[in-house]
Design an enzyme around this catalytic site. Structure first.
Site, mmCIF file in Angstrom:
data_model
loop_
_atom_site.group_PDB
_atom_site.id
_atom_site.type_symbol
_atom_site.label_atom_id
_atom_site.label_comp_id
_atom_site.label_asym_id
_atom_site.label_seq_id
_atom_site.Cartn_x
_atom_site.Cartn_y
_atom_site.Cartn_z
ATOM 1 N N ASP A 168 36.258 24.870 16.342
ATOM 2 C CA ASP A 168 34.925 24.269 16.260
ATOM 3 C C ASP A 168 33.852 25.193 16.826
ATOM 4 O O ASP A 168 32.691 24.809 16.919
ATOM 5 C CB ASP A 168 34.900 22.932 17.016
ATOM 6 C CG ASP A 168 34.776 21.742 16.074
ATOM 7 O OD1 ASP A 168 34.881 21.943 14.851
ATOM 8 O OD2 ASP A 168 34.580 20.615 16.556
ATOM 9 N N ASP A 234 46.028 21.200 23.623
ATOM 10 C CA ASP A 234 44.724 21.765 23.964
ATOM 11 C C ASP A 234 44.813 23.283 23.950
ATOM 12 O O ASP A 234 45.897 23.872 24.049
ATOM 13 C CB ASP A 234 44.269 21.276 25.340
ATOM 14 C CG ASP A 234 43.648 19.886 25.283
ATOM 15 O OD1 ASP A 234 43.348 19.417 24.172
ATOM 16 O OD2 ASP A 234 43.476 19.271 26.353
ATOM 17 N N ASP A 236 44.315 25.466 26.074
ATOM 18 C CA ASP A 236 44.923 26.084 27.256
ATOM 19 C C ASP A 236 46.260 25.442 27.616
ATOM 20 O O ASP A 236 46.767 25.642 28.719
ATOM 21 C CB ASP A 236 43.966 25.956 28.449
ATOM 22 C CG ASP A 236 43.688 24.497 28.793
ATOM 23 O OD1 ASP A 236 43.351 23.743 27.869
ATOM 24 O OD2 ASP A 236 43.809 24.117 29.965
ATOM 25 N N ASP A 331 41.476 10.059 22.705
ATOM 26 C CA ASP A 331 42.923 9.914 22.845
ATOM 27 C C ASP A 331 43.324 8.482 23.180
ATOM 28 O O ASP A 331 44.101 7.846 22.464
ATOM 29 C CB ASP A 331 43.456 10.899 23.885
ATOM 30 C CG ASP A 331 42.550 11.021 25.108
ATOM 31 O OD1 ASP A 331 41.709 10.128 25.331
ATOM 32 O OD2 ASP A 331 42.701 12.013 25.854
#
Length: 731
Positions: A168, A234, A236, A331
């Site tokens: 994004d 994610d 990371d 989520d």
């Protein structure tokens, strides 16, 4: 018939308990009863801390809590015609009732959590097609490369898994921005990540516009992929090799299963852990949630999606048109919607990913503000108690998860309530010192013991209170703003690859020093009131003691906002892997002792200090965890020292091609057992007394350290030179 009998027995037991807790008894009887219950709970904790005896001890504690609630409701509220006393007194009462309600919900959720589920690694007869989504916005390409390489290295047939980088940060909207600098940065990112993805065998995908934040990005991935299952990491969060083997098998066991969630393990400490130096010795804050609460939620089919480290079923997501995006916590919102439609979830209590947490206190607060605001949006737009389709246990579980984020309100009231009496002589709690000892103090100790029963080795005494206090100061306005305007908050990406080169005060730390100063004045007022009004000394000492507890907590928080300087962004995880170390064209035997996301420490045998040089290029040759083949990872020497066993060399990775990122991923992320061992090494229950003594010692030192940082900052602003102090030396 059996169900009716059980209901009747519960009703009879409830009537008996209510009758007992409402009996009129003397103050002495109440005090003796409270002491007996405390003694019984301590004995049970030492002898039989699990199973039915755990429930018995919690039942004893619950009786004391209910007795306190009855007394608090019927005997302590100020007269309603004294508004100056009644209004703050009633607010304090509401804050206490909120705490009691959250304790009740916690008891329901985690009194007997599910044990950890057995491994499914060798039970997968069918291997479904899996799409792996790695959503990204502004993360560094090297960080993304490690995550992508780890995802590509998972132990799963290559033709059954496809990894997607959902970018994004390189959308058409950003590349065509009117701000030419932003547009050029987005274009460079777009080109660089396309190339990096191709080298790592990952599919790069972006979109035209940045709509609906992370939920929109994930939904764009759904629209372009076809896999039966969706794994989400994610940017990371790098997975271990066995992530898919440990998770996908559950979907064949239950055709209505929509989610398998795993815990989030972090390689670096959060700001509280880093500044207090507790990362290696005390369980992390998130371990209480992932180690106990999620297992408790799982018992009631209410464990929910946490945004990463999870696998979801595409067919279930199709029912809701993808990931929900009404709130900024897509989520949990998605999980509520699917649970209400009759889908099931599973929680696997095994760390299968390793990620990064916010390094600075400001980023930490920014992350928690987003969580709090998102949960308030869910409370407003989905309202779990009345959500059609949820079972009663699921409603209670989601109430516990969402209502928790209202804690800034009661925490604020508990902080200022003693000051109403000390500064303004308001009578907001009508009780004598003896009554306070018999009821309130007993209730507080029982509450702490019940928390120790519930969370034990996962959360030490007073640590939850500290975390809530340091968040309250900045979360209170954030929660108020979303209550007033629930559609106002927007999704903001949390910065996690930060490092703090120099010790300093947090840029949002000043309010904590103001609060500490006010509470310190309250201590002085307590002493004066005891001297000037000896006839009210019992009440004054009780309120002053409450204020002193607040002061100790506020003093410890000064250490939290005093940022310790650290060169490394991540902590090292202990490993033991044989290797060869190349320096100056010469290969020497060695052992890789620990690794981090950025570098490694190698114990080299047979080397001379003269052969080593800072910033010299070198190489580490080791066998891959995946298949046992050997490969060489280029590194740069950063430091070295002679030890008893050889020369310890600190290195930074220097990947120059895609295969090197695979080596880094194999070295750090392939073996999930090393993370599990690290977590277990931190878990140990110090008990209420030792835990309180430990916290008090820490709070005293952190108060001193925080004041030193404040003085240093003040002298720096006025041109003075800071002097070396013990606090600096102990960093």
């Amino acid at each position: 018939m059996r169900k009716l009998l059980i209901i009747a027995l519960w009703a009879l037991a409830s009537v008996c308990v209510i009758t007992l807790v409402t009996l009129p008894i003397s103050l002495e009887t109440q005090l003796v009863t409270g002491m007996c219950v405390l003694f019984a709970m301590m004995v049970l904790k030492l002898i039989r801390p699990d199973g039915i005896w755990r429930l018995v001890a919690l039942a004893f504690g619950t009786a004391i809590v209910m007795r306190y609630v009855y007394w608090r409701t019927t005997s302590t509220l100020p007269p309603i015609n004294q508004l100056e006393n009644f209004i703050p007194g009633f607010l304090l009462y509401l804050a206490e009732m909120y705490s009691v309600m959250m304790l009740a919900l916690s008891l329901f959720v985690v009194a007997l959590p599910l044990p950890s589920r057995p491994s499914r690694a060798n039970m997968n007869d069918r291997l479904p097609q899996v799409d792996v989504f790695i959503p990204t916005y502004n993360e560094d390409p090297d960080l993304l490369a490690n995550t992508m390489a780890a995802a590509r290295g998972m132990d799963y047939p290559a033709d059954k898994v496809r990894v997607w980088l959902l970018d994004d940060g390189g959308t058409l909207q950003k590349r065509n921005s009117d701000k030419i600098g932003d547009a050029n940065n987005a274009e460079r990112r777009y080109v660089q990540l396309q190339k990096l993805s191709a080298e790592l065998g990952v599919t790069y995908l972006t979109r035209d516009r940045n709509e609906h934040a992370k939920a929109g990005n994930l939904n764009n991935g759904l629209a372009h992929s076809t896999g039966e299952l969706i794994a989400v990491f994610d940017a990371d969060h790098a997975p271990a090799r066995d992530f898919l083997k440990e998770t996908v098998g559950y979907f064949d066991e239950d055709p209505r299963l929509f989610l398998v969630q795993t815990p989030h393990f972090f390689l670096n400490p959060d700001p509280v852990e880093r500044n207090l130096r507790t990362f290696e010795t005390m369980p992390s804050e998130n371990e209480m949630f992932y180690g106990i609460i999620q297992r408790g939620l799982d018992k009631w089919n209410a464990s929910f999606f946490c945004g990463s480290a999870a696998v979801l079923r595409r067919a279930a997501l199709a029912e809701t048109n993808g990931f929900s995006g009404v709130s900024i916590t897509e989520d949990c919102e998605t999980a509520i919607e699917l649970h209400s439609r009759g889908w099931h979830s599973v929680y696997v209590d095994k760390p299968l990913i390793a990620g990064l947490q916010p390094a600075t206190f400001a980023s930490f607060i920014g992350q928690r503000s987003r969580w709090a605001q998102g949960m308030m949006q869910i409370l407003r737009f989905r309202f779990p108690p009345f959500k059609r389709g949820l079972s009663i246990p699921q409603r209670l579980c989601y109430m516990s998860s969402t209502l928790f984020w209202l804690f800034p309100f009661p925490r604020t009231i508990f902080l200022v309530a003693p000051l109403f009496y000390l500064f303004f002589d308001l009578q907001i709690f009508t009780a004598s010192g003896g009554e306070f000892m018999a009821y309130t103090l007993t209730y507080m100790v029982v509450n702490l013991m019940m928390q120790n029963y519930l969370y034990g080795a996962f959360r030490w005494p007073w640590v939850s209170e500290l975390y809530e206090y340091v968040q309250t100061v900045h979360l209170l306005p954030a929660v108020i703003s979303v209550i007033l305007n629930p559609r106002k908050p927007t999704f903001k990406v949390t910065a996690k690859d930060e490092s703090i080169a120099k010790s300093r005060l947090s840029e949002i730390g000043k309010p904590f020093f103001v609060i500490f100063g006010i509470l310190l004045i309250g201590v002085g007022v307590t002493v004066w009131k005891v001297y000037a009004e000896p006839f009210k000394a019992d009440v004054t000492l009780v309120v002053g003691g409450w204020n002193l507890i607040n002061l100790i907590m506020a003093g410890c928080a000064l250490g939290v906002v005093s940022e310790r300087g650290e060169r490394a962004a991540t902590r090292r995880v202990k490993v033991s892997r044989r290797c060869d170390f190349e320096v100056g064209g010469k290969w020497l035997q060695g052992t890789i002792e620990n690794v981090s996301a950025n570098g490694a420490r190698v114990l080299v045998l047979g080397a001379d200090l003269e052969e080593l040089a800072k910033d010299a290029t070198a190489g580490i040759r080791f066998k891959l965890f995946a298949d046992g083949t050997e490969a060489v990872l280029p590194v740069v020497i950063r430091n070295f020292e002679r030890t008893v066993d050889g020369i310890a060399v600190g290195c930074l990775y220097r990947p120059t091609e895609a295969v090197h990122h695979r080596l880094v991923a194999d070295l750090i992320f392939a073996n999930s057992k090393q993370w599990e061992q690290f977590q277990l090494s931190r878990r140990g229950n110090p008990g209420l007394l030792r835990g309180t003594a430990w916290f008090l010692r820490m709070a005293i030192f952190q108060t001193y350290r925080g004041l030193v940082y404040f003085w240093r900052d003040l002298r720096g602003r006025t041109g003075g030179e800071p002097v070396a102090t013990l606090a600096e030396k102990r960093q």
